[in-house]
Design a protein around this motif. Structure first.
Motif, PDB file in Angstrom:
ATOM      1  N   ALA A   1       0.822  -1.213   0.000  1.00 15.49           N
ATOM      2  CA  ALA A   1       0.000   0.000   0.000  1.00 15.49           C
ATOM      3  C   ALA A   1       0.856   1.263   0.000  1.00 15.49           C
ATOM      4  N   ARG A   2       2.103   1.136   0.467  1.00 10.85           N
ATOM      5  CA  ARG A   2       2.961   2.316   0.555  1.00 10.85           C
ATOM      6  C   ARG A   2       3.667   2.606  -0.747  1.00 10.85           C
ATOM      7  N   GLU A   3       3.539   1.736  -1.718  1.00  9.61           N
ATOM      8  CA  GLU A   3       4.273   1.926  -2.957  1.00  9.61           C
ATOM      9  C   GLU A   3       3.775   3.142  -3.731  1.00  9.61           C
ATOM     10  N   MET A   4       4.676   3.649  -4.583  1.00  7.74           N
ATOM     11  CA  MET A   4       4.357   4.804  -5.438  1.00  7.74           C
ATOM     12  C   MET A   4       3.161   4.505  -6.336  1.00  7.74           C
ATOM     13  N   MET A   5       2.888   3.244  -6.537  1.00  5.23           N
ATOM     14  CA  MET A   5       1.775   2.844  -7.374  1.00  5.23           C
ATOM     15  C   MET A   5       0.429   3.159  -6.728  1.00  5.23           C
ATOM     16  N   ASP A   6       0.393   3.184  -5.397  1.00  4.32           N
ATOM     17  CA  ASP A   6      -0.900   3.247  -4.715  1.00  4.32           C
ATOM     18  C   ASP A   6      -1.138   4.534  -3.929  1.00  4.32           C
ATOM     19  N   THR A   7      -0.047   5.171  -3.511  1.00  4.08           N
ATOM     20  CA  THR A   7      -0.175   6.334  -2.639  1.00  4.08           C
ATOM     21  C   THR A   7       0.309   7.577  -3.378  1.00  4.08           C
ATOM     22  N   LEU A   8      -0.362   8.714  -3.149  1.00  2.00           N
ATOM     23  CA  LEU A   8       0.076   9.964  -3.760  1.00  2.00           C
ATOM     24  C   LEU A   8       1.105  10.638  -2.852  1.00  2.00           C
TER      25      LEU A   8
ATOM     26  N   SER B   1      -1.116  34.409 -11.875  1.00  2.00           N
ATOM     27  CA  SER B   1       0.224  33.825 -11.996  1.00  2.00           C
ATOM     28  C   SER B   1       0.340  32.628 -11.057  1.00  2.00           C
ATOM     29  N   LYS B   2       1.168  31.678 -11.461  1.00  2.00           N
ATOM     30  CA  LYS B   2       1.307  30.415 -10.713  1.00  2.00           C
ATOM     31  C   LYS B   2       1.838  30.668  -9.311  1.00  2.00           C
ATOM     32  N   MET B   3       1.278  29.921  -8.347  1.00  2.00           N
ATOM     33  CA  MET B   3       1.731  30.019  -6.964  1.00  2.00           C
ATOM     34  C   MET B   3       2.383  28.707  -6.577  1.00  2.00           C
ATOM     35  N   GLU B   4       3.237  28.777  -5.586  1.00  2.00           N
ATOM     36  CA  GLU B   4       3.792  27.565  -5.002  1.00  2.00           C
ATOM     37  C   GLU B   4       2.677  26.895  -4.214  1.00  2.00           C
ATOM     38  N   GLY B   5       2.549  25.580  -4.357  1.00  2.00           N
ATOM     39  CA  GLY B   5       1.493  24.922  -3.603  1.00  2.00           C
ATOM     40  C   GLY B   5       1.767  23.448  -3.436  1.00  2.00           C
ATOM     41  N   VAL B   6       0.768  22.772  -2.892  1.00  2.00           N
ATOM     42  CA  VAL B   6       0.888  21.331  -2.653  1.00  2.00           C
ATOM     43  C   VAL B   6       0.900  20.612  -4.005  1.00  2.00           C
ATOM     44  N   SER B   7       2.013  19.926  -4.305  1.00  2.00           N
ATOM     45  CA  SER B   7       2.169  19.285  -5.616  1.00  2.00           C
ATOM     46  C   SER B   7       2.435  17.797  -5.476  1.00  2.00           C
ATOM     47  N   ILE B   8       1.853  17.039  -6.388  1.00  2.00           N
ATOM     48  CA  ILE B   8       1.980  15.579  -6.356  1.00  2.00           C
ATOM     49  C   ILE B   8       3.271  15.152  -7.058  1.00  2.00           C
ATOM     50  N   ALA B   9       4.038  14.270  -6.409  1.00  2.00           N
ATOM     51  CA  ALA B   9       5.282  13.785  -7.011  1.00  2.00           C
ATOM     52  C   ALA B   9       5.002  12.724  -8.069  1.00  2.00           C
ATOM     53  N   ASN B  10       3.972  11.906  -7.841  1.00  2.00           N
ATOM     54  CA  ASN B  10       3.699  10.785  -8.761  1.00  2.00           C
ATOM     55  C   ASN B  10       2.259  10.833  -9.261  1.00  2.00           C
ATOM     56  N   PRO B  11       1.891  11.943  -9.950  1.00  2.00           N
ATOM     57  CA  PRO B  11       0.487  12.040 -10.399  1.00  2.00           C
ATOM     58  C   PRO B  11       0.155  10.932 -11.400  1.00  2.00           C
TER      59      PRO B  11
ATOM     60  N   LYS C   1     -13.683   8.635  22.756  1.00  2.00           N
ATOM     61  CA  LYS C   1     -14.810   8.212  21.926  1.00  2.00           C
ATOM     62  C   LYS C   1     -14.982   9.284  20.856  1.00  2.00           C
ATOM     63  N   VAL C   2     -14.333   9.094  19.740  1.00  2.00           N
ATOM     64  CA  VAL C   2     -14.314  10.146  18.707  1.00  2.00           C
ATOM     65  C   VAL C   2     -14.542   9.565  17.314  1.00  2.00           C
ATOM     66  N   PHE C   3     -14.884  10.458  16.396  1.00  2.00           N
ATOM     67  CA  PHE C   3     -15.018  10.049  14.994  1.00  2.00           C
ATOM     68  C   PHE C   3     -14.524  11.161  14.084  1.00  2.00           C
ATOM     69  N   CYS C   4     -14.253  10.812  12.848  1.00  2.00           N
ATOM     70  CA  CYS C   4     -13.902  11.847  11.885  1.00  2.00           C
ATOM     71  C   CYS C   4     -14.394  11.466  10.502  1.00  2.00           C
ATOM     72  N   VAL C   5     -14.758  12.490   9.736  1.00  2.00           N
ATOM     73  CA  VAL C   5     -15.128  12.302   8.337  1.00  2.00           C
ATOM     74  C   VAL C   5     -14.135  13.113   7.535  1.00  2.00           C
ATOM     75  N   GLY C   6     -13.562  12.544   6.516  1.00  2.00           N
ATOM     76  CA  GLY C   6     -12.609  13.331   5.737  1.00  2.00           C
ATOM     77  C   GLY C   6     -12.244  12.703   4.428  1.00  2.00           C
ATOM     78  N   LYS C   7     -11.595  13.548   3.614  1.00  2.00           N
ATOM     79  CA  LYS C   7     -11.141  13.091   2.301  1.00  2.00           C
ATOM     80  C   LYS C   7      -9.900  12.227   2.455  1.00  2.00           C
ATOM     81  N   VAL C   8      -9.827  11.172   1.658  1.00  2.00           N
ATOM     82  CA  VAL C   8      -8.619  10.351   1.575  1.00  2.00           C
ATOM     83  C   VAL C   8      -8.278  10.176   0.099  1.00  2.00           C
ATOM     84  N   PHE C   9      -7.043   9.822  -0.161  1.00  2.00           N
ATOM     85  CA  PHE C   9      -6.539   9.828  -1.542  1.00  2.00           C
ATOM     86  C   PHE C   9      -5.859   8.510  -1.903  1.00  2.00           C
ATOM     87  N   ARG C  10      -6.063   8.076  -3.124  1.00  2.00           N
ATOM     88  CA  ARG C  10      -5.368   6.897  -3.644  1.00  2.00           C
ATOM     89  C   ARG C  10      -4.908   7.215  -5.049  1.00  2.00           C
ATOM     90  N   ARG C  11      -3.862   6.535  -5.472  1.00  2.00           N
ATOM     91  CA  ARG C  11      -3.359   6.798  -6.821  1.00  2.00           C
ATOM     92  C   ARG C  11      -4.173   5.990  -7.824  1.00  2.00           C
TER      93      ARG C  11
END
Lengths: 524, 550
Positions: free
Chosen positions: A308-315, B399-409, A384-394
């Motif tokens: 899961a940590r590979e460049m293939m799967d994680t941004l 104009s372009k700003m520095e920001g959060v950028s993906i290394a492996n898009p 006793k907590v919860f969170c809702v949030g965005k997550v990212f995958r490649r």
């Protein structure tokens, strides 16, 4: 239908049309009806007729094609200046004869009109061509008026009658025009054979006839009395409302749907889930979306060579690139846990842990990063907590994948909480979401043990669908943070749930917003 | 995760009992898997990465025999003493230092079995081998080669051999360039000056790990005895993989014979199929699970899960079979007790833990803003956080700003995290331009900025933004909306100041200030921007930082 009810709900336009039809001996075309009523436009007649048809008071007995006429660009000119041949005739009546050279001068013809005039003068037999010598004895062509021409000079031809009845802006039907023009069809033919003089459109026209019910209704009497449809401030304030009669509306008649401003389906589901957690006594927490590999993976006992940590799967981020790690002692204890289990009683993963790898900055891949972050700062029970949030995958975007989506995670940490408590809290959570048939099945996550997957039975699909993962955090996760009690944890992806709840086949619908869809979806 | 094809008939043969298909479909998930699909004769089941021992039908049958109580407790495997040797040259030390091996004699080999064996190898490569980096497996026809064998590293052009699935002999360098498998795995060898190779006593090539075997030792349905070698960088992982593969073959009644490994500095013998001893506390088990099981009941659960059980007391002596590579800690045995007991028998109980529901402040303000805008007839939309500089900067004429950028898009479309919500709203209007006007949309979401005060050097900021488009959209309209929003949020001390912004028409754009801090912007979008987003009607917009409002 109850005749009395129809009578009460009858629209003034309908009433006018009925009365007109009655007067026209029970049968008429819309044009005829229009002239008989004080309605201003044919559209109003047609609309009233269609309502009356639906109510069964009139019926369309005959459909025929009717021609509609209006002036073309040349026609407008001719209407104003007369036809070219008429202009010549007007001069000929006085002068008897006229030479070709004088046509433009004396008759005011434009050069392109000369030929037209010559053709039509001969065709209508108003003039004849003669060759006569001039003063110098050269024979030249000239026009000479005929008897027909003499007679015609006193009255308009049929084509001219038609021409003067037409207009450029308003269409007239043949039914309207025919009584005004003596030889109507001939006139039409003549004008048609000229360029751009008239335009003809063919439309279907109906003849309407009163039905038996219609006649009965008329016999009951539908005389026009003062009736109010729209109540006005004036009527209220002057007291006129006491005298007037309010027209009764057909309350079953269709009314257009309105656009309402509304929350996006995804936020509706998120709020439903938040509400459930809040009702169950969970506090809402947050953590950064831009996260270090340390909190997203290492703190959760995911080995540094985990797929899961590979460049293939994680941004991974190129900017910012390196994160600061928490205290040296915490980092050290997590490093040891990975390498040989440290003081947790585990054998660990048996590899050399690398601090630099854990400093990599990523877009978090799960909201468990949020709960673990929170636990590191709240090591004493209860939590006793919860969170809702965005997550990212490649991932590439397609109908079932997006590179970003929402997850929800919840945890309970307390003395003496157990695996059966996890079952209890999950069962209640899913019941509140409207899922009665829930199955817990052994599962696997690197950071929980025992683990389970949650299956929901969807009767309409006839099968179990996986809708969440859960477990008790491993000692390798909790002990390095200084947490001594079990942590019950679970999470699920919200888009999948949204798709099931809103019956979507394509996950992109949630992010590439179609306003018509947004406006038409139901509200949870 | 690997999906294993289970042939129903073959499974029943291995179970030694006919179990109805429906029962299997119900039972297999409760053992720890996800049924992907099934037909009349086959089940396709996904097993988890912690249980590579279930990546073969033999392993599944072994576990099911326990779970169904056909045969419980430890499955014992005997290993015949080594007759053959592998000599390991120190030249592999820096490249792929370890090799382990075993011989399996008397395996009944069919074409179906060869296919299953190849699938099994690939799944092990995935789960344990980290795609051959950590562990690469080679299975050979034992009778085609002459022991002892030699494991060493040679120069890329030093020798040639006929690799599997290729018409002609190639040098090692050529394999990496020309052979499909060579191309796939070249990255694992390219940085070395020498490549590893396994030879027999005649100098014939068995394998060029971790890339490809030689054609010489291809396994066919005439093969009787197998030689198995695994090379890699992690001694423990190699032994796990070897234990899993050899015990699965032993389940097929193969005789497992050990192999002697002669390293330059030590001698080893593999495989060692003895169980490992662990202890499980009874009260810890019950505490974790919320059950009240007796020691004997716990022991029974463990035996159903094919563990061996010794002394049964306040703690239980557990013998962990060699193929169970997932037992790190006592808690891993607790889970097996739970599975053996049956998840469906655990009675759900709500925990007594008291908590107070509490919304997060950023969500409270977000929902207040949402309710106000909905009341104003706006439709909420959601756009993605991932974006690109073309949409965020170029099309907005800023104009372009520095920001959060993906290394492996994954594509040019998603290379940065958005810096504003406005471009996303314009994109949404573009998608909907064929619908009736007016259109009023808003979004509440996060944008990203670099900020060194945070651990990672970046953070998200919660904002609200809206847009209105129709033929008469005007500055006054957006000003009314913004002021109504702020007023309804009970924000009092704000001021509007004229500013310049390239996305808006000059003189029709303003900033909202609170104290001396800019908290938002609104105005009439510049026609150039509208053209860039293919919009045809006047459009006004606003964006306000919600974090400054609570």
């Amino acid at each position: 239908m109850d005749l009395e009810k129809i009578r009460e709900e009858i629209h003034p336009h309908e009433r006018k049309v009925l009365l007109a039809l009655n007067k026209l001996r029970g049968q008429a075309t819309p044009d005829q009806i229009l002239t008989e009523t004080d309605l201003k436009e044919l559209v109003s007649v047609m609309r009233a007729c269609s309502w009356l048809q639906k109510k069964g008071l009139i019926e369309a007995i005959e459909e025929k094609i009717v021609r509609f006429f209006r002036l073309g660009s040349e026609g407008v000119k001719y209407q104003k200046n007369n036809l070219p041949e008429r202009r010549v005739l007007n001069v000929l009546v006085k002068e008897r004869k006229i030479s070709f050279d004088d046509l433009t001068k004396k008759c005011g013809l434009e050069s392109n009109e000369i030929n037209i005039a010559l053709i039509w003068l001969q065709r209508k037999r108003w003039a004849e061509l003669v060759y006569e010598p001039d003063e110098s004895g050269v024979r030249i062509a000239a026009l000479k008026i005929t008897d027909v021409g003499e007679r015609s000079a006193r009255s308009k031809g049929s084509d001219e009658e038609l021409l003067s009845s037409l207009s450029q802006t308003e269409e007239k039907s043949e039914n309207e025009l025919e009584p005004e023009v003596q030889y109507f069809e001939l006139a039409v033919e003549q004008l048609k054979s000229r360029k751009n003089v008239i335009q003809i459109v063919r439309r279907t026209s109906r003849t309407f006839k009163l039905t038996e019910t219609g006649n009965k209704l008329l016999n009951l009497g539908i005389e026009v009395t003062e009736e109010i449809s729209q109540l006005t401030p004036e009527i209220i304030q002057t007291g006129a409302w006491k005298k007037v009669k309010f027209r009764k509306y057909d309350v079953a008649a269709p009314a257009p749907l309105l656009h309402l401003g509304r929350a996006h389906p995804l936020t509706q589901i998120i709020d439903q889930i938040r509400e459930i957690f809040l009702e169950m006594g969970f506090a809402e927490i947050k953590s950064p979306i831009v996260e270090s590999a340390f909190w997203n993976f290492d703190a959760l006992f995911q080995p540094q060579d985990h797929p899961a940590r590979e460049m293939m799967d994680t941004l991974y981020l190129s900017q910012p690139k390196t994160a600061r790690l928490p205290s040296e002692s915490l980092v050290e204890s997590i490093a040891k846990t990975h390498e040989n289990g440290g003081t947790t009683g585990s054998i660990g993963w048996g590899y050399k842990w690398n601090k630099e790898i854990s400093k990599q900055v990523i877009l978090r891949t799960h909201t468990t990063a949020t709960t673990i972050h929170h636990l590191a700062e709240h090591t004493q029970p209860p939590v006793k907590v919860f969170c809702v949030g965005k997550v990212f995958r490649r991932e590439r975007v397609d109908f079932k994948h997006l590179p970003e989506f929402y997850q929800v995670d919840g945890i309970v940490m307390d003395k003496g909480v157990t695996f059966s408590n996890l079952f209890g809290v999950l069962k209640e959570f899913y019941r509140k979401m409207g899922f009665e048939q829930v199955r817990f099945r052994p599962g696997y996550f690197p950071y929980t043990e025992p683990s389970l997957e949650i299956d929901i039975f969807f009767p309409e699909k006839g099968k179990w669908l996986e809708l969440g993962g859960s477990g008790i955090f491993r000692p390798e996760v909790t002990l390095p943070l200084g947490i001594e009690y079990p942590v019950l944890a679970w999470g699920l992806s919200i888009e999948r749930l949204a798709m099931l709840k809103f019956g979507l086949e394509d996950i992109r619908t949630l992010y590439f917003c179609d306003l018509e869809w947004l406006r038409s979806t139901h509200i949870l | 995760m690997p999906v294993i094809k289970i042939d129903y008939k073959e499974l029943c043969e291995l179970l030694g009992k006919r179990i109805p298909m429906d029962d299997l479909l119900r039972i297999i998930p409760m053992m720890g898997s996800d049924i992907e699909n099934f037909t009349e004769n086959e089940i396709y089941a996904e097993f988890f990465p912690n249980r590579p021992d279930l990546y073969s039908i033999e392993g599944i049958a072994r576990a099911l025999r326990g779970f169904l109580e056909i045969e419980t407790g430890l499955s014992k495997y005997s290993v015949v003493s080594p007759k053959i040797e592998i000599n390991i040259d120190h030249s592999v030390d820096r490249i792929r230092p370890f090799i382990v091996g075993a011989v399996a004699r008397g395996v009944k080999i069919t074409l179906e079995f060869i296919q299953e064996l190849m699938d099994f190898q690939e799944d092990l490569h995935w789960a344990i081998g980290r795609n051959r980096k950590k562990v690469a497996i080679g299975v050979h026809d034992f009778d085609k080669i002459k022991p002892p064998y030699f494991y060493k590293a040679v120069k890329p052009n030093e020798l040639k051999f006929l690799p599997l699935d290729y018409p002609e002999p190639l040098t090692l360098a050529e394999i990496l360039e020309k052979h499909p498998k060579g191309k796939d795995f070249a990255h694992l060898l390219k940085s070395f000056e020498r490549y590893p190779i396994i030879l027999d006593s005649n100098g014939d090539v068995l394998s060029m790990p971790p890339v490809i075997n030689g054609e010489l030792t291809r396994v066919t349905n005439h093969t009787k005895n197998l030689f198995i070698e695994m090379t890699g960088t992690d001694w423990t992982a190699l032994n796990y993989a070897l234990d899993i593969l050899t015990t699965a073959l032993a389940e097929r009644r193969a005789t497992i014979e050990a192999v002697k490994l002669l390293y330059s500095n030590k001698k080893e013998i593999t495989p060692n199929l003895n169980p490992r001893k662990k202890e499980l506390r009874v009260n810890y088990t019950n505490q974790m699970l919320g059950l009240n099981l007796t020691p004997t009941e716990i022991a029974h659960c463990l035996e159903k899960m094919r563990f061996g059980v010794g002394k049964v007391d306040d703690y239980i002596e557990v013998f962990v079979p060699p193929y169970r590579v997932d037992v790190f800690h006592e808690i891993d045995l607790v889970e097996d007790v739970a599975i053996g007991y049956g998840y469906e028998k655990i009675i759900p109980e709500i925990p007594a833990t008291v908590g107070i529901g509490q919304k997060h402040p950023s969500e409270i303000i977000s929902r207040r803003a949402q309710r106000i805008l909905i009341g104003l007839g706006f439709n909420e939309v959601t756009n993605m956080i991932l974006s690109n500089p073309n949409i965020q900067f170029d099309k907005m004429c800023i104009s372009k700003m520095e920001g959060v950028s993906i290394a492996n898009p994954v594509s040019d479309e998603f290379t940065i995290a958005r810096v504003s919500l406005l471009p996303g709203l314009l994109e949404t209007l573009k998608l909907n331009k064929h619908y009736d006007l007016p259109q009023k949309i808003f979004e509440i979401g996060d944008i990203f900025i670099l900020n060194q005060t945070f651990e990672t050097g970046a953070r998200e900021i919660r904002k609200v933004a809206g847009m209105v488009t129709h033929s008469k959209a005007s500055f006054t309209e957006v000003k009314s909306i913004v002021e109504t929003l702020l007023h309804s949020l009970q924000i009092k001390d704000w001021k509007v100041k004229a500013i310049e912004h390239p996305s808006f028409i000059e003189g029709r754009v303003a900033a909202i200030y609170r104290d001396s801090e800019k908290i938002g912007i609104f105005g009439e979008l510049h026609p150039e921007i509208l053209i860039n987003f293919e919009l045809g009607s006047p459009t006004v917009g606003f964006e306000i930082n919600l974090e400054k409002l609570y």
